[in-house]
Design a protein around this motif. Structure first.
Motif, short mmCIF file in Angstrom:
data_model
loop_
_atom_site.label_atom_id
_atom_site.label_comp_id
_atom_site.label_asym_id
_atom_site.label_seq_id
_atom_site.Cartn_x
_atom_site.Cartn_y
_atom_site.Cartn_z
N GLY A 1 0.88 -1.17 0.00
CA GLY A 1 0.00 0.00 0.00
C GLY A 1 0.92 1.21 0.00
N ALA B 1 -0.64 8.11 -2.43
CA ALA B 1 -1.89 8.48 -3.12
C ALA B 1 -2.02 10.00 -3.10
CB ALA B 1 -3.08 7.83 -2.44
N ASN C 1 -5.34 11.55 -3.60
CA ASN C 1 -6.75 11.42 -3.93
C ASN C 1 -7.41 12.78 -4.16
OD1 ASN C 1 -6.50 8.68 -3.61
ND2 ASN C 1 -7.24 8.68 -1.49
N THR D 1 -5.40 7.67 2.55
CA THR D 1 -6.68 7.85 1.87
C THR D 1 -7.18 9.30 1.88
OG1 THR D 1 -7.65 7.20 3.95
CG2 THR D 1 -7.58 5.52 2.24
N GLN E 1 -5.57 5.63 -6.27
CA GLN E 1 -6.23 4.96 -5.14
C GLN E 1 -7.73 5.23 -5.11
OE1 GLN E 1 -6.31 6.25 -1.04
NE2 GLN E 1 -4.86 4.62 -0.53
N ARG F 1 -10.74 4.27 3.80
CA ARG F 1 -10.50 2.84 3.61
C ARG F 1 -11.69 2.02 4.10
NH1 ARG F 1 -5.52 -1.02 5.60
NH2 ARG F 1 -6.62 -2.95 5.19
N GLY G 1 -5.11 -0.05 -4.99
CA GLY G 1 -4.94 1.13 -5.82
C GLY G 1 -4.34 0.74 -7.15
N SER H 1 -0.03 3.32 -6.54
CA SER H 1 -0.66 3.35 -5.22
C SER H 1 -0.68 2.02 -4.48
CB SER H 1 -2.11 3.87 -5.33
OG SER H 1 -2.10 5.27 -5.53
#
Ligand code: G3H
Length: 482
Positions: free
Chosen positions: A252, A255, A257, A287, A410, A444, A453, A457
């Motif tokens: 993971g 990101a 976003n 996130t 992501q 999440r 992702g 990501s």
């Protein structure tokens, strides 16, 4: 190997981002010491994991599913018994509010419960007899080997356990490196690991990443890298492995976003969700919404309402009721964020909320910048902190282009009130990310949902049942059906 030994080498010191007032000014509060293992000690942890992975009846990888579940359930009981201490350490060590620290602990415990249930289902489903074209076979899921497990400082419990527990329960053995910021909160759990699992199944190595983790990866004896953290660190770890084709990754990573706010979005709801999305835990969530595109007709109203909402956020000590903005645990973070703000200001953006960007000790007052554009670092870099860039747009294609061209993939949030427009935008956007949130923030949870992702990501999917698959492989025992 389950034996207690005294560590005679050096120790590191852990400090809280909560500074304490003293006659000399604000001073860091020392939380304690942790062993700084060397490469040889890390190697012996790896040897113990390899030995425990060895074959033989009743060994961890070949143990019956119900027996492994019993070990994990035993660990869960011990974990729950440490709740108060771990929650307190979580709050002091990474500056997370008491409410969020409790949530993180409880969510982690729930994840373990859900994993046990999901494994029972998977096992029922996987170990079926199949007869096809004269061949009879039985499938079963088997482990992959030794997993190096590392989680990030922002969710030092939850993000670590969402790889550690599925890796273990599927029969892998683990070398686990706690995050440098978050190492103290693992101290009460070390005994729980030791008492709940057979020797060598979980091996914790504390220390500097380059001293302990570098040699582990370079040894070539790590079969799976389970890592949640920055994309750069993930790349460096993968590159250190001498046989990358043999290494599996459950990763993971970074990101950026975006939230896309259409002109007809419900202002109150959008501001509320964007505040939660961009500034919960000071924006230190992989996130988090890290850039907001706002369609120009709504821009003035959005800036006013968003600026007001940011000004009303309560900054304080992590244990205070209703606190939202807390100290940042990464010592260099305030200076880095200030650089991003200065860069954007130098190119024509301004901080729209009075006092935004002010630094006081380890606090960074949230800063909202507008208008941000592609010349600015904030447009591209993952700030991972309380700075919110706002990008005005006229045509939706401008926002879509950002999503398509991003190095990350992501999640995104889309705000608007016309269901038809929203549904027309799902198609061009949904295959660029792994979760599209309609009129709600990026997040999440619930942790049973798939979490992954595209592009830079993630690799592999985490969720309860996906993670069980990610840490195992399906094998077939076959014979002729005569
Ligand atoms: O940093 C990433 C976390 O998994 C975020 O979880 O979106 O549920 O807060 P969350």
């Amino acid at each position: 190997d389950g034996q207690l030994r005294r560590w005679d080498g050096p120790f590191g010191e852990a400090f809280s981002p909560v500074l304490l007032k003293s006659a000399e000014g604000l001073l860091p509060h020392r939380l304690g010491r942790f062993p700084l293992l060397d490469a040889a000690a890390a190697r012996s942890a790896l040897d113990a994991a390899k030995k425990a992975y060895g074959q033989g009846r009743g060994r961890w990888p070949t143990m019956g599913v119900s027996e492994r579940i019993a070990h994990v359930a035993d660990f869960l009981a011990r974990f729950r018994a440490c709740r108060d201490e771990v929650v307190r350490l979580l709050m002091w060590e990474v500056g997370k509010s008491l409410t969020d620290s409790r949530k993180e602990f409880d969510r982690t415990a729930a994840y373990i419960v859900d994993t046990i249930e999901a494994l029972k289902d998977l096992d029922r489903d996987s170990s079926r007899l199949v007869i096809r074209e004269g061949v009879i076979g039985q499938t079963r899921r088997g482990p992959l080997g030794v997993v190096l497990c590392m989680g990030p400082f922002n969710y030092p419990l939850n993000e670590t356990f969402t790889t550690l527990i599925p890796a273990l329960i599927m029969g892998n053995t683990v070398v686990f490196k706690p995050p440098r910021l978050g190492v103290m909160l693992y101290q009460p759990l070390l005994k729980a690991f030791r008492d709940a699992f057979p020797p060598g199944v979980v091996n914790t190595v504390c220390g500097e990443g380059r001293t302990v983790v570098g040699p582990l990866m370079a040894s070539g004896d790590i079969d799976v890298l389970a890592f949640i953290g920055s994309s750069q660190a993930a790349d460096a770890l993968k590159k250190a492995h001498p046989a990358p084709h043999r290494l599996r990754g459950v990763l993971g990573m970074g990101a950026k976003n975006p939230a896309i706010v259409l002109a007809d979005a419900d202002l109150e709801l959008t501001v509320r969700e964007c505040i939660l999305g961009s500034l919960s835990f000071n924006g230190q969530r992989c996130t988090a919404i890290k850039i907001i595109f706002v369609q120009r007709p709504l821009l003035p109203a959005f800036l006013e309402a968003f600026g007001k909402a940011v000004a009303a956020l309560h900054a304080g000590m992590p244990w205070e009721e209703g606190v939202f903005i807390t100290p940042l645990p990464e010592p260099n973070k305030p200076a880095y964020l200030a650089e991003l703000v200065a860069d954007a200001e130098g190119l024509g953006a301004r901080v729209i909320n009075p006092g935004g960007g002010e630094i006081c000790g380890s606090y960074f007052a949230p800063a909202v910048l507008s208008p941000v554009d592609s010349r600015m670092r904030l447009y591209h870099e993952e700030q991972f902190g309380p700075v919110v860039p706002i990008v005005p747009f006229d045509d939706i294609e401008e926002a879509i282009r950002y999503v398509v061209e991003s190095n990350f993939g992501q999640q995104l949030s889309l705000f608007g009130s016309n269901p038809q427009t929203l549904s027309q935008l799902i198609d061009p956007l949904v295959n660029q990310v792994c979760r599209l949130n309609l009129n709600s923030q990026c997040q999440r949870g619930p942790d049973t949902f798939p979490f992954t992702g595209r592009k830079g990501s993630a690799e592999g999917t985490l969720s309860v049942s996906d993670a069980l698959r990610a840490f195992s492989i399906r094998t077939l025992v076959a014979a002729k059906d005569e």
